[in-house]
Scaffold this motif. Structure first.
Motif, mmCIF file in Angstrom:
data_model
loop_
_atom_site.group_PDB
_atom_site.id
_atom_site.type_symbol
_atom_site.label_atom_id
_atom_site.label_comp_id
_atom_site.label_asym_id
_atom_site.label_seq_id
_atom_site.Cartn_x
_atom_site.Cartn_y
_atom_site.Cartn_z
ATOM 1 N N THR B 3 0.858 -1.194 0.000
ATOM 2 C CA THR B 3 0.000 0.000 0.000
ATOM 3 C C THR B 3 0.893 1.242 0.000
ATOM 4 O OG1 THR B 3 -0.151 0.005 2.417
ATOM 5 C CG2 THR B 3 -1.923 -1.095 1.232
ATOM 6 N N ILE B 4 0.465 2.222 -0.781
ATOM 7 C CA ILE B 4 1.199 3.487 -0.851
ATOM 8 C C ILE B 4 0.229 4.608 -0.490
ATOM 9 C CG2 ILE B 4 2.480 5.071 -2.356
ATOM 10 C CD1 ILE B 4 3.038 2.512 -4.106
ATOM 11 N N HIS B 5 0.595 5.392 0.514
ATOM 12 C CA HIS B 5 -0.304 6.433 1.027
ATOM 13 C C HIS B 5 0.129 7.809 0.527
ATOM 14 C CE1 HIS B 5 -1.362 9.189 4.615
ATOM 15 N NE2 HIS B 5 -2.385 9.158 3.778
ATOM 16 N N THR B 6 -0.830 8.541 0.005
ATOM 17 C CA THR B 6 -0.582 9.932 -0.363
ATOM 18 C C THR B 6 -1.634 10.798 0.321
ATOM 19 O OG1 THR B 6 0.192 9.206 -2.529
ATOM 20 C CG2 THR B 6 -0.263 11.548 -2.275
ATOM 21 N N GLN B 7 -1.171 11.798 1.039
ATOM 22 C CA GLN B 7 -2.103 12.673 1.747
ATOM 23 C C GLN B 7 -2.356 13.945 0.947
ATOM 24 O OE1 GLN B 7 -1.388 13.107 5.955
ATOM 25 N NE2 GLN B 7 -2.283 15.154 5.997
ATOM 26 N N TYR B 8 -3.622 14.238 0.699
ATOM 27 C CA TYR B 8 -4.009 15.478 0.025
ATOM 28 C C TYR B 8 -4.707 16.379 1.036
ATOM 29 C CZ TYR B 8 -2.922 13.175 -4.384
ATOM 30 O OH TYR B 8 -2.273 12.531 -5.400
ATOM 31 N N LYS B 17 -1.379 -2.422 -4.338
ATOM 32 C CA LYS B 17 -0.802 -3.247 -5.403
ATOM 33 C C LYS B 17 -0.813 -4.707 -4.972
ATOM 34 C CE LYS B 17 2.473 0.203 -7.176
ATOM 35 N NZ LYS B 17 3.888 0.490 -7.465
ATOM 36 N N GLY B 18 -1.243 -5.587 -5.883
ATOM 37 C CA GLY B 18 -1.134 -7.019 -5.616
ATOM 38 C C GLY B 18 -2.426 -7.670 -5.174
ATOM 39 N N GLY B 29 -6.070 -3.716 6.082
ATOM 40 C CA GLY B 29 -6.895 -3.113 7.130
ATOM 41 C C GLY B 29 -6.095 -2.170 8.016
ATOM 42 N N ALA B 30 -4.856 -2.559 8.304
ATOM 43 C CA ALA B 30 -4.017 -1.714 9.166
ATOM 44 C C ALA B 30 -3.711 -0.382 8.500
ATOM 45 C CB ALA B 30 -2.725 -2.459 9.498
ATOM 46 N N ALA B 31 -3.514 -0.410 7.178
ATOM 47 C CA ALA B 31 -3.222 0.836 6.451
ATOM 48 C C ALA B 31 -4.415 1.789 6.543
ATOM 49 C CB ALA B 31 -2.908 0.515 4.988
ATOM 50 N N LEU B 32 -5.616 1.229 6.489
ATOM 51 C CA LEU B 32 -6.812 2.072 6.560
ATOM 52 C C LEU B 32 -7.096 2.515 8.000
ATOM 53 C CD1 LEU B 32 -8.917 0.045 3.998
ATOM 54 C CD2 LEU B 32 -8.098 2.381 3.707
ATOM 55 N N THR B 33 -6.884 1.618 8.936
ATOM 56 C CA THR B 33 -7.115 1.973 10.340
ATOM 57 C C THR B 33 -6.156 3.064 10.807
ATOM 58 O OG1 THR B 33 -7.859 -0.284 10.751
ATOM 59 C CG2 THR B 33 -7.287 1.019 12.678
ATOM 60 N N SER B 34 -4.943 3.051 10.238
ATOM 61 C CA SER B 34 -3.988 4.084 10.643
ATOM 62 C C SER B 34 -4.501 5.471 10.256
ATOM 63 C CB SER B 34 -2.617 3.828 10.023
ATOM 64 O OG SER B 34 -2.633 4.116 8.647
ATOM 65 N N LEU B 35 -5.298 5.534 9.188
ATOM 66 C CA LEU B 35 -5.907 6.818 8.794
ATOM 67 C C LEU B 35 -7.084 7.171 9.698
ATOM 68 C CD1 LEU B 35 -5.961 6.536 4.894
ATOM 69 C CD2 LEU B 35 -4.385 7.850 6.320
#
Lengths: 145, 111
Positions: B3-8, B17-18, B29-35
């Motif tokens: 996962t690649i995160h870009t903040q706007y 990816k993948g 899920g962890a990538a989304l929960t961190s947001l």
């Protein structure tokens, strides 16, 4: 007939997917039918790992694949805890967001994307038999399996 | 999976990816929960490089959408969804629960 064994853990899923894709492509399934088969097998193996083997990683998933001119059949066998598909309620895919349950989708997808699905429990083994029929037409007979 | 995160200014984009399967869904899920744990509830998932999604990945989407939409504080939207993935979303009835954009710019502009 092809038989293979995979360790019953989540880390096997990618290798299982590659195996299923190679079988489906060799059998002449279209890319979308191949994706459906890959999804059904992934859901079935995930269920085995999570529910039959309860996340304990020393179980084995036995794959048997049969191809005929009309169909491809995948038989998955494990010796984990007995699985009762009737205990899994189908999800309400029309429910509003607040009422969406987060379980039951896997079995639902298997039943929708495979043509025949049968769950058995025989001599201490869960046996899942899934068949996908190839669409055959006079112009494109089922001869490429 | 990666996962690649870009903040706007008005939203966050997570490019995936993948494969999203039972092995990788916890990381997704962890990538989304961190947001959402930071109070960031306007999220775009760029699905263009997703090769596969299973019900484990669908569960992450629905759980995150519930979190984002609670108290009308935000929304999770999807962009550039490949045809196979879209078919899985439609089968699960998710196409009515998520806005789906053909291109990333429009998805980001939605917020």
């Amino acid at each position: 007939m092809i038989t293979r064994f995979f360790p019953g853990r989540y880390e096997s899923l990618e290798e299982i997917a590659e195996f299923v894709r190679s079988i489906a492509q060799a059998a002449g399934l279209s890319p979308f039918e191949t994706y459906k088969l890959e999804t059904a097998v992934d859901e079935a193996c995930s269920n085995i790992i999570e529910h039959a083997y309860c996340g304990i990683s020393d179980g084995v998933i036995e794959f048997t694949i049969l191809t005929t001119p009309e169909a491809i059949t995948i038989i998955l066998k494990d010796n984990g805890r007995k699985f009762s598909p009737d205990s899994v309620l189908p999800p309400d895919v029309n429910a509003p967001l607040k009422k969406r349950k987060d379980h039951g989708l896997g079995i639902f997808i298997i039943r929708k994307w495979m043509d025949d699905v049968q769950f058995d429990y025989i001599d201490g083994h869960n046996i899942l038999t899934m068949t996908k029929y190839r669409d055959c037409t006079p112009d494109e007979p089922c001869s490429s399996f | 999976m990666e996962t690649i995160h870009t903040q706007y200014k008005h939203c966050d984009v997570i490019k995936v990816k993948g494969r999203i399967d039972s092995a990788t869904a916890p990381n997704f899920g962890a990538a989304l929960t961190s947001l959402t744990d930071q109070g960031r509830y306007h999220i775009v998932i760029d699905m263009s490089d997703v090769e596969f999604i299973s019900s484990a990945g669908l569960r992450v989407l629905i759980t995150t959408q519930k979190t984002c939409k609670r108290y009308n504080r935000g929304e999770l939207v999807l962009a550039q969804v490949p045809a196979n993935i879209l078919a899985a979303l439609e089968l699960a009835g998710f196409n009515v629960l998520f806005k789906i954009f053909d291109d990333l710019l429009t998805a980001v502009g939605n917020f």
